[in-house]
Design a protein around this motif. Structure first.
Motif, mmCIF file in Angstrom:
data_model
loop_
_atom_site.group_PDB
_atom_site.id
_atom_site.type_symbol
_atom_site.label_atom_id
_atom_site.label_comp_id
_atom_site.label_asym_id
_atom_site.label_seq_id
_atom_site.Cartn_x
_atom_site.Cartn_y
_atom_site.Cartn_z
ATOM 1 N N GLU A 9 42.456 7.804 -8.870
ATOM 2 C CA GLU A 9 41.404 7.618 -7.871
ATOM 3 C C GLU A 9 40.049 8.170 -8.299
ATOM 4 N N GLY A 10 40.003 8.883 -9.389
ATOM 5 C CA GLY A 10 38.741 9.429 -9.864
ATOM 6 C C GLY A 10 38.326 10.672 -9.115
ATOM 7 N N LYS A 11 37.035 10.934 -9.084
ATOM 8 C CA LYS A 11 36.513 12.121 -8.411
ATOM 9 C C LYS A 11 36.695 11.986 -6.911
ATOM 10 N N VAL A 12 37.224 13.040 -6.303
ATOM 11 C CA VAL A 12 37.588 12.992 -4.885
ATOM 12 C C VAL A 12 36.410 13.460 -4.035
ATOM 13 N N ASP A 13 36.103 12.677 -2.981
ATOM 14 C CA ASP A 13 35.078 13.081 -2.026
ATOM 15 C C ASP A 13 35.655 13.001 -0.616
ATOM 16 N N THR A 14 34.814 13.285 0.380
ATOM 17 C CA THR A 14 35.277 13.354 1.772
ATOM 18 C C THR A 14 35.845 12.027 2.256
ATOM 19 N N ILE A 15 35.198 10.920 1.869
ATOM 20 C CA ILE A 15 35.678 9.604 2.308
ATOM 21 C C ILE A 15 37.080 9.339 1.773
ATOM 22 N N LEU A 16 37.282 9.630 0.502
ATOM 23 C CA LEU A 16 38.584 9.383 -0.108
ATOM 24 C C LEU A 16 39.652 10.289 0.485
ATOM 25 N N VAL A 17 39.286 11.542 0.778
ATOM 26 C CA VAL A 17 40.228 12.460 1.416
ATOM 27 C C VAL A 17 40.658 11.927 2.774
ATOM 28 N N GLY A 18 39.676 11.424 3.557
ATOM 29 C CA GLY A 18 40.013 10.865 4.866
ATOM 30 C C GLY A 18 40.921 9.661 4.771
ATOM 31 N N LEU A 19 40.601 8.740 3.848
ATOM 32 C CA LEU A 19 41.410 7.533 3.687
ATOM 33 C C LEU A 19 42.817 7.851 3.200
ATOM 34 N N ARG A 20 42.886 8.649 2.139
ATOM 35 C CA ARG A 20 44.193 8.965 1.565
ATOM 36 C C ARG A 20 45.022 9.843 2.500
ATOM 37 N N GLY A 21 44.350 10.745 3.236
ATOM 38 C CA GLY A 21 45.070 11.573 4.200
ATOM 39 C C GLY A 21 45.708 10.737 5.286
ATOM 40 N N LEU A 22 44.956 9.756 5.793
ATOM 41 C CA LEU A 22 45.486 8.865 6.822
ATOM 42 C C LEU A 22 46.640 8.031 6.284
ATOM 43 N N VAL A 23 46.449 7.432 5.106
ATOM 44 C CA VAL A 23 47.502 6.602 4.509
ATOM 45 C C VAL A 23 48.753 7.435 4.237
ATOM 46 N N GLY A 24 48.568 8.657 3.704
ATOM 47 C CA GLY A 24 49.711 9.516 3.393
ATOM 48 C C GLY A 24 50.500 9.893 4.622
ATOM 49 N N GLN A 25 49.783 10.243 5.701
ATOM 50 C CA GLN A 25 50.485 10.627 6.926
ATOM 51 C C GLN A 25 51.199 9.432 7.553
ATOM 52 N N LEU A 26 50.544 8.275 7.562
ATOM 53 C CA LEU A 26 51.187 7.077 8.106
ATOM 54 C C LEU A 26 52.434 6.717 7.296
ATOM 55 N N TYR A 27 52.353 6.873 5.979
ATOM 56 C CA TYR A 27 53.509 6.592 5.114
ATOM 57 C C TYR A 27 54.668 7.528 5.463
ATOM 58 N N ARG A 28 54.339 8.801 5.634
ATOM 59 C CA ARG A 28 55.388 9.789 5.932
ATOM 60 C C ARG A 28 56.025 9.519 7.302
ATOM 61 N N GLU A 29 55.181 9.232 8.305
ATOM 62 C CA GLU A 29 55.711 8.963 9.642
ATOM 63 C C GLU A 29 56.514 7.666 9.669
ATOM 64 N N ASP A 30 56.076 6.669 8.899
ATOM 65 C CA ASP A 30 56.808 5.407 8.828
ATOM 66 C C ASP A 30 58.186 5.617 8.210
ATOM 67 N N ASN A 31 58.265 6.483 7.196
ATOM 68 C CA ASN A 31 59.561 6.787 6.588
ATOM 69 C C ASN A 31 60.503 7.441 7.593
ATOM 70 N N VAL A 32 59.952 8.334 8.435
ATOM 71 C CA VAL A 32 60.777 8.988 9.460
ATOM 72 C C VAL A 32 61.350 7.949 10.403
ATOM 73 N N HIS A 33 60.513 7.005 10.840
ATOM 74 C CA HIS A 33 60.991 5.964 11.762
ATOM 75 C C HIS A 33 62.063 5.093 11.098
ATOM 76 N N LYS A 34 61.875 4.777 9.836
ATOM 77 C CA LYS A 34 62.855 3.944 9.136
ATOM 78 C C LYS A 34 64.191 4.666 8.985
ATOM 79 N N VAL A 35 64.130 5.977 8.673
ATOM 80 C CA VAL A 35 65.370 6.749 8.534
ATOM 81 C C VAL A 35 66.107 6.799 9.867
ATOM 82 N N ARG A 36 65.369 7.060 10.949
ATOM 83 C CA ARG A 36 66.014 7.132 12.264
ATOM 84 C C ARG A 36 66.579 5.770 12.674
ATOM 85 N N ARG A 37 65.867 4.692 12.343
ATOM 86 C CA ARG A 37 66.372 3.361 12.656
ATOM 87 C C ARG A 37 67.669 3.091 11.900
#
Length: 503
Positions: free
Chosen positions: A129-157
């Motif tokens: 991703e190259g040099k990290v700035d606030t925008i990238l932190v926000g985007l990647r943080g959101l994507v990472g959390q959604l990925y983690r929560e989606d995995n939880v839902h899939k495991v429970r399903r």
């Protein structure tokens, strides 16, 4: 994801522009999530980051890693915490990672790490991703959390689907073992099934869980996996959570899933269980797993209900000075109240001896005598010259810190007042000289005067800064007298006068 980054004005990761080579010191961080991933993953990440760092002209100062650690929390990640501590000591100027989700998959944690590293003047560079700035932190943080929560839902399903098919969703149940090669299928262990029948029969006949546990321990019958011994809670459990032999409906051929859910405590990073309401439980008949019949199960629960309405159900265990802190010297079990002695003094005894007869030392001890011994040892420790020296140093440091904090806010307000005063003077001077738009200048003077009034009110409301007081030698005498008074107060019956300890 590349499209999302491009929309925010960043080039795609595989076309990031080359960075300047500065010869800065760099730290490499690597992490993988689960035991199912190979340790090789750490080596591969470090190799990738090393090549990237060298191409950037960076000097690698240190390498940090966390194996089999979730990115959902920073707790328990010794490598990350050590890296952040070294960052505070300015041991490097750049952190190199394979991708941002290696640092964290939690939005709050990732933003916090970026904020602290930015404050230290430390740059994050990601291979993909190259040099990290606030925008990238926000985007990647959101994507990472959604990925983690989606995995939880899939495991429970997936677990819900297994239960619907009559399979076990996981966890250990005494009396059963998993069938090799058949995921989710259980078979009955005959010897343990006999113990389950014995427990239900004895309890339905009126035997207490504590007495049952003692008998099983005395006969050397192995307890459930993970337990050191049989005890009352192993048998009685908790009805709301479905724990304990007596509450497990699998013994009548019914699988119950989703009694509890696991949530992560944001302050400790630990996963804690919370009971779900009964309407969210999922039940599935599994008659091939039945060990006892419905009649015996109902009889046991009828006995349980009658005992729950007895006087002992209203009994609330009182806390005492050393509650939860004492351990048995013979077996390491906790110590708990054990009635009163001949003179009416409270006694304590090993909980393992009391609950399951497991401890080789069944003696009871005077709780008051134990408390006196502990407080006397504590008094002697606190009176040691080294401890007193540390006490004085800590006191002085804390007083100075309080004074500095108060003065810092006072100084900030004084600077703000001076700035606003100067701004009002300049704006008025512009109006007199006919420079600028008169109405706008008037509006700005009004706004500045309002801010000025608020700043002066806040300054007037501030408490005066606490003076830095040096401890007088007589204070040390008072310190020792306080220790003696504390020992005396605890030596008396503090349950009758708990305020004595506070005073």
């Amino acid at each position: 994801m590349p499209d999302a980054i491009t929309r925010h004005g960043l080039p795609p990761p595989n076309r990031m522009p080359p960075m300047e080579t500065t010869g800065l010191k760099a730290a490499i961080y690597a992490r993988f999530s689960t035991d199912m991933q190979a340790d090789r993953s750490i080596d591969d990440q470090i190799s990738l980051c090393t090549d990237f760092a060298l191409k950037q002209g960076l000097t690698i100062a240190e390498t940090y890693s966390d194996a089999a650690q979730s990115g959902g929390s920073i707790f328990g990640r010794d490598g990350l915490l050590r890296m952040m501590e070294d960052a505070r000591q300015n041991k490097f100027q750049v952190i190199v990672i394979e991708a941002l989700d290696r640092l964290s998959r939690d939005m709050e944690d990732l933003a916090g790490l970026h904020k602290r590293l930015s404050f230290q003047g430390i740059e994050i560079r990601a291979v993909h991703e190259g040099k990290v700035d606030t925008i990238l932190v926000g985007l990647r943080g959101l994507v990472g959390q959604l990925y983690r929560e989606d995995n939880v839902h899939k495991v429970r399903r997936g677990m819900a689907g297994r239960v619907k098919d009559g399979l076990h969703a996981g966890g250990r149940a005494y009396g059963y073992q998993a069938i090799d090669g058949k995921k989710g299928e259980l078979e009955i262990i005959p010897a343990e099934a006999d113990t389950v029948r014995r427990i239900f029969t004895a309890y339905a006949a009126g035997t207490t869980p504590r007495a049952i546990a003692k008998e099983l321990n005395a006969e050397g019958i192995a307890p459930p996996r993970g337990a050191r011994q049989w005890n009352a809670s192993t048998i009685a459990g908790n009805a709301k959570r479905g724990t304990g032999i007596l509450n497990n409906r699998i013994y009548i051929g019914e699988i119950v899933w989703n009694r509890v859910r696991m949530v992560r405590d944001p302050d400790t990073g630990k996963r804690v269980s919370r009971p779900n309401p009964p309407e969210q439980w999922q039940r599935q008949a599994a008659p091939h797993l039945a060990i006892i019949d419905q009649t015996l199960f109902d009889q046991a629960h009828g006995q349980k209900a009658s005992r729950a309405h007895g006087d002992h159900a209203k009994y609330a265990r009182r806390k005492h000075l050393l509650s939860g802190l004492l351990r048995c010297g013979a077996c390491g079990g906790g110590m708990q109240s054990y009635g009163k002695g001949a003179r009416g003094t409270p006694r304590i005894r090993c909980s393992s001896a009391k609950e399951g007869g497991f401890c080789p030392d069944s003696k009871s001890f005077s709780r008051t005598a134990v408390e006196r011994l502990v407080i006397e040892a504590l008094r002697q420790e606190l009176a040691h010259p080294d401890v007193i020296t540390a006490y004085v140093q800590t006191y002085h440091a804390e007083r100075k810190k309080l004074a500095a904090t108060a003065n810092q806010r006072r100084d900030a307000l004084n600077r703000k007042i001076a700035r606003l005063d100067a701004e009002c003077e300049r704006t008025l001077d512009f109006m007199i000289k006919g420079i600028g738009h008169e109405e706008r200048l008037k509006q700005r003077i009004a706004e500045a005067e309002q801010e000025l009034a608020e700043a002066r009110r806040e300054l007037a409301a501030l408490d005066p800064p606490p003076p830095v007081i040096e401890l007088h030698p007589a204070t040390m005498t008072r310190y020792r007298e306080t220790l003696d008074a504390l020992a005396t107060a605890i030596g008396n019956d503090i349950e009758d006068d708990p305020e004595a300890v506070v005073e």
